[in-house]
Motif scaffolding. Structure first.
Motif, PDB file in Angstrom:
ATOM      1  N   ASP A 134       0.890  -1.166  -0.112  1.00  0.00           N
ATOM      2  CA  ASP A 134       0.264   0.023   0.012  1.00  0.00           C
ATOM      3  C   ASP A 134       0.942   1.082   0.141  1.00  0.00           C
ATOM      4  OD1 ASP A 134      -2.216  -1.430  -0.061  1.00  0.00           O
ATOM      5  OD2 ASP A 134      -2.673  -1.367   2.271  1.00  0.00           O
ATOM      6  N   GLY A 135       0.449   2.147  -0.886  1.00  0.00           N
ATOM      7  CA  GLY A 135       1.172   3.419  -0.974  1.00  0.00           C
ATOM      8  C   GLY A 135       2.468   3.526  -1.784  1.00  0.00           C
ATOM      9  N   ALA A 136       2.680   2.395  -2.284  1.00  0.00           N
ATOM     10  CA  ALA A 136       3.986   2.304  -3.458  1.00  0.00           C
ATOM     11  C   ALA A 136       3.577   2.632  -4.932  1.00  0.00           C
ATOM     12  CB  ALA A 136       4.638   0.910  -3.369  1.00  0.00           C
ATOM     13  N   GLU A 137       4.155   3.321  -5.578  1.00  0.00           N
ATOM     14  CA  GLU A 137       3.705   3.785  -6.691  1.00  0.00           C
ATOM     15  C   GLU A 137       4.475   2.628  -7.912  1.00  0.00           C
ATOM     16  OE1 GLU A 137       1.723   6.499  -7.633  1.00  0.00           O
ATOM     17  OE2 GLU A 137       1.518   6.221  -5.556  1.00  0.00           O
ATOM     18  N   GLY A 138       5.176   2.030  -7.592  1.00  0.00           N
ATOM     19  CA  GLY A 138       5.829   0.758  -8.306  1.00  0.00           C
ATOM     20  C   GLY A 138       6.783   0.069  -7.661  1.00  0.00           C
ATOM     21  N   ALA A 139       7.666  -0.953  -8.356  1.00  0.00           N
ATOM     22  CA  ALA A 139       8.358  -1.973  -7.845  1.00  0.00           C
ATOM     23  C   ALA A 139       9.565  -2.122  -8.736  1.00  0.00           C
ATOM     24  CB  ALA A 139       7.783  -2.993  -7.152  1.00  0.00           C
ATOM     25  N   GLU A 140      10.541  -2.603  -8.337  1.00  0.00           N
ATOM     26  CA  GLU A 140      11.659  -3.044  -9.216  1.00  0.00           C
ATOM     27  C   GLU A 140      11.274  -4.320  -9.781  1.00  0.00           C
ATOM     28  OE1 GLU A 140      16.394  -3.594  -9.107  1.00  0.00           O
ATOM     29  OE2 GLU A 140      15.638  -1.644  -8.627  1.00  0.00           O
ATOM     30  N   PHE A 141      11.506  -4.735 -10.789  1.00  0.00           N
ATOM     31  CA  PHE A 141      11.422  -6.120 -11.502  1.00  0.00           C
ATOM     32  C   PHE A 141      12.581  -6.390 -12.359  1.00  0.00           C
ATOM     33  CE2 PHE A 141       7.294  -5.226  -9.934  1.00  0.00           C
ATOM     34  CZ  PHE A 141       6.690  -6.250  -9.584  1.00  0.00           C
ATOM     35  N   ASP A 142      13.484  -7.349 -12.378  1.00  0.00           N
ATOM     36  CA  ASP A 142      14.376  -7.650 -13.302  1.00  0.00           C
ATOM     37  C   ASP A 142      15.142  -6.493 -13.516  1.00  0.00           C
ATOM     38  OD1 ASP A 142      15.894  -9.453 -14.733  1.00  0.00           O
ATOM     39  OD2 ASP A 142      14.562  -8.993 -16.635  1.00  0.00           O
ATOM     40  N   GLY A 143      15.576  -5.571 -12.427  1.00  0.00           N
ATOM     41  CA  GLY A 143      16.425  -4.738 -12.762  1.00  0.00           C
ATOM     42  C   GLY A 143      15.904  -3.376 -13.248  1.00  0.00           C
ATOM     43  N   ALA A 144      14.570  -3.246 -13.357  1.00  0.00           N
ATOM     44  CA  ALA A 144      14.134  -1.924 -13.703  1.00  0.00           C
ATOM     45  C   ALA A 144      12.822  -1.745 -13.073  1.00  0.00           C
ATOM     46  CB  ALA A 144      13.829  -2.164 -15.239  1.00  0.00           C
ATOM     47  N   TYR A 145      12.546  -0.256 -12.862  1.00  0.00           N
ATOM     48  CA  TYR A 145      11.343   0.050 -12.174  1.00  0.00           C
ATOM     49  C   TYR A 145      10.336   0.081 -12.970  1.00  0.00           C
ATOM     50  CZ  TYR A 145       8.572   3.127  -9.200  1.00  0.00           C
ATOM     51  OH  TYR A 145       7.504   3.695  -8.354  1.00  0.00           O
ATOM     52  N   VAL A 146       9.153  -0.401 -12.303  1.00  0.00           N
ATOM     53  CA  VAL A 146       7.766  -0.503 -13.152  1.00  0.00           C
ATOM     54  C   VAL A 146       6.609  -0.101 -12.321  1.00  0.00           C
ATOM     55  CG1 VAL A 146       5.962  -2.288 -14.117  1.00  0.00           C
ATOM     56  CG2 VAL A 146       8.278  -2.995 -14.196  1.00  0.00           C
ATOM     57  N   ARG A 147       6.059   0.913 -12.961  1.00  0.00           N
ATOM     58  CA  ARG A 147       5.057   1.737 -12.271  1.00  0.00           C
ATOM     59  C   ARG A 147       3.617   0.966 -12.281  1.00  0.00           C
ATOM     60  NH1 ARG A 147       4.596   6.843 -11.342  1.00  0.00           N
ATOM     61  NH2 ARG A 147       2.378   6.751 -11.943  1.00  0.00           N
ATOM     62  N   LYS A 148       2.955   1.049 -11.097  1.00  0.00           N
ATOM     63  CA  LYS A 148       1.718   0.413 -10.928  1.00  0.00           C
ATOM     64  C   LYS A 148       0.938   1.128 -12.029  1.00  0.00           C
ATOM     65  CE  LYS A 148      -0.487   4.016  -7.890  1.00  0.00           C
ATOM     66  NZ  LYS A 148      -1.040   3.925  -6.530  1.00  0.00           N
ATOM     67  N   GLY A 149      -0.188   0.361 -12.525  1.00  0.00           N
ATOM     68  CA  GLY A 149      -0.972   0.639 -13.643  1.00  0.00           C
ATOM     69  C   GLY A 149      -0.358   0.442 -14.879  1.00  0.00           C
ATOM     70  N   SER A 150       0.893  -0.134 -15.170  1.00  0.00           N
ATOM     71  CA  SER A 150       1.436  -0.564 -16.518  1.00  0.00           C
ATOM     72  C   SER A 150       0.623  -1.325 -17.337  1.00  0.00           C
ATOM     73  CB  SER A 150       2.674  -1.038 -16.413  1.00  0.00           C
ATOM     74  OG  SER A 150       3.623   0.105 -15.762  1.00  0.00           O
ATOM     75  N   VAL A 151      -0.036  -2.521 -16.638  1.00  0.00           N
ATOM     76  CA  VAL A 151      -0.948  -3.213 -17.588  1.00  0.00           C
ATOM     77  C   VAL A 151      -2.020  -2.689 -17.739  1.00  0.00           C
ATOM     78  CG1 VAL A 151      -2.163  -5.558 -17.059  1.00  0.00           C
ATOM     79  CG2 VAL A 151       0.245  -5.285 -16.049  1.00  0.00           C
ATOM     80  N   ALA A 152      -3.012  -1.874 -16.944  1.00  0.00           N
ATOM     81  CA  ALA A 152      -4.046  -1.246 -17.317  1.00  0.00           C
ATOM     82  C   ALA A 152      -3.923  -0.428 -18.273  1.00  0.00           C
ATOM     83  CB  ALA A 152      -4.741  -0.705 -15.890  1.00  0.00           C
ATOM     84  N   ALA A 153      -2.683   0.345 -18.345  1.00  0.00           N
ATOM     85  CA  ALA A 153      -2.299   1.416 -19.407  1.00  0.00           C
ATOM     86  C   ALA A 153      -2.282   0.738 -20.576  1.00  0.00           C
ATOM     87  CB  ALA A 153      -1.335   2.070 -18.909  1.00  0.00           C
ATOM     88  N   PHE A 154      -1.558  -0.429 -20.736  1.00  0.00           N
ATOM     89  CA  PHE A 154      -1.156  -1.030 -21.889  1.00  0.00           C
ATOM     90  C   PHE A 154      -2.643  -1.785 -22.239  1.00  0.00           C
ATOM     91  CE2 PHE A 154      -0.206  -4.655 -24.669  1.00  0.00           C
ATOM     92  CZ  PHE A 154       0.797  -4.370 -25.240  1.00  0.00           C
ATOM     93  N   ILE A 155      -3.544  -2.081 -21.825  1.00  0.00           N
ATOM     94  CA  ILE A 155      -4.869  -2.671 -22.094  1.00  0.00           C
ATOM     95  C   ILE A 155      -5.807  -1.360 -22.719  1.00  0.00           C
ATOM     96  CG2 ILE A 155      -7.060  -3.569 -21.255  1.00  0.00           C
ATOM     97  CD1 ILE A 155      -5.228  -5.224 -19.477  1.00  0.00           C
ATOM     98  N   GLY A 156      -5.510  -0.161 -21.820  1.00  0.00           N
ATOM     99  CA  GLY A 156      -6.298   0.953 -22.101  1.00  0.00           C
ATOM    100  C   GLY A 156      -5.720   1.584 -23.726  1.00  0.00           C
ATOM    101  N   ASN A 157      -4.591   1.222 -24.082  1.00  0.00           N
ATOM    102  CA  ASN A 157      -4.012   1.891 -25.209  1.00  0.00           C
ATOM    103  C   ASN A 157      -4.407   1.054 -26.343  1.00  0.00           C
ATOM    104  OD1 ASN A 157      -2.512   4.271 -24.679  1.00  0.00           O
ATOM    105  ND2 ASN A 157      -1.624   3.236 -23.196  1.00  0.00           N
ATOM    106  N   VAL A 158      -4.450  -0.415 -26.101  1.00  0.00           N
ATOM    107  CA  VAL A 158      -4.794  -1.328 -27.282  1.00  0.00           C
ATOM    108  C   VAL A 158      -6.188  -1.242 -27.514  1.00  0.00           C
ATOM    109  CG1 VAL A 158      -5.486  -3.793 -27.515  1.00  0.00           C
ATOM    110  CG2 VAL A 158      -3.336  -3.145 -26.621  1.00  0.00           C
ATOM    111  N   ARG A 159      -7.149  -0.810 -26.309  1.00  0.00           N
ATOM    112  CA  ARG A 159      -8.557  -0.447 -26.993  1.00  0.00           C
ATOM    113  C   ARG A 159      -8.688   0.793 -27.438  1.00  0.00           C
ATOM    114  NH1 ARG A 159     -10.900  -2.630 -21.078  1.00  0.00           N
ATOM    115  NH2 ARG A 159     -11.188  -4.611 -21.779  1.00  0.00           N
ATOM    116  N   ALA A 160      -7.817   2.008 -27.209  1.00  0.00           N
ATOM    117  CA  ALA A 160      -7.832   3.129 -27.878  1.00  0.00           C
ATOM    118  C   ALA A 160      -7.415   3.172 -29.332  1.00  0.00           C
ATOM    119  CB  ALA A 160      -7.088   4.128 -26.891  1.00  0.00           C
ATOM    120  N   LEU A 161      -6.365   1.922 -29.654  1.00  0.00           N
ATOM    121  CA  LEU A 161      -5.914   2.104 -30.666  1.00  0.00           C
ATOM    122  C   LEU A 161      -6.826   1.658 -31.841  1.00  0.00           C
ATOM    123  CD1 LEU A 161      -2.932   2.221 -32.135  1.00  0.00           C
ATOM    124  CD2 LEU A 161      -2.927  -0.207 -31.749  1.00  0.00           C
TER     125      LEU A 161
END
Length: 88
Positions: free
Chosen positions: A14-41
């Protein structure tokens, strides 16, 4: 993550905006943003500035999906979107 069940708060407290995965920072909401952009496309004409901007955002987000393992268990079903982001 091991063999125990994983809860959302185990991945992103709770309260975190993202986390490090495989040495890179990933923001929360990345999956939802990807899906939203596919729909927008699907709502814009190809090769327009808006379409190019959405494709650019999809390409920017795809490495995050790779890092967190989404694309290890799910595939991008739309062949055109898959080709746009460099999928198989």
């Amino acid at each position: 993550m091991g063999t125990k069940p994983v809860r959302p708060e185990d991945v992103l407290p709770d309260g975190a905006e993202g986390a490090e995965f495989d040495g890179a920072y990933v923001r929360k909401g990345s999956v939802a943003a990807f899906i939203g952009n596919v729909r927008a496309l699907s709502e814009v004409e190809p090769s327009t500035p808006q379409w190019e901007e959405i494709v650019g955002q999809l390409r920017e987000l795809k490495p995050a999906l790779d890092r967190i393992g989404v694309l290890d268990v799910f595939e991008i079903r739309d062949p055109a979107v898959r080709a746009l982001v460099g999928g198989l």
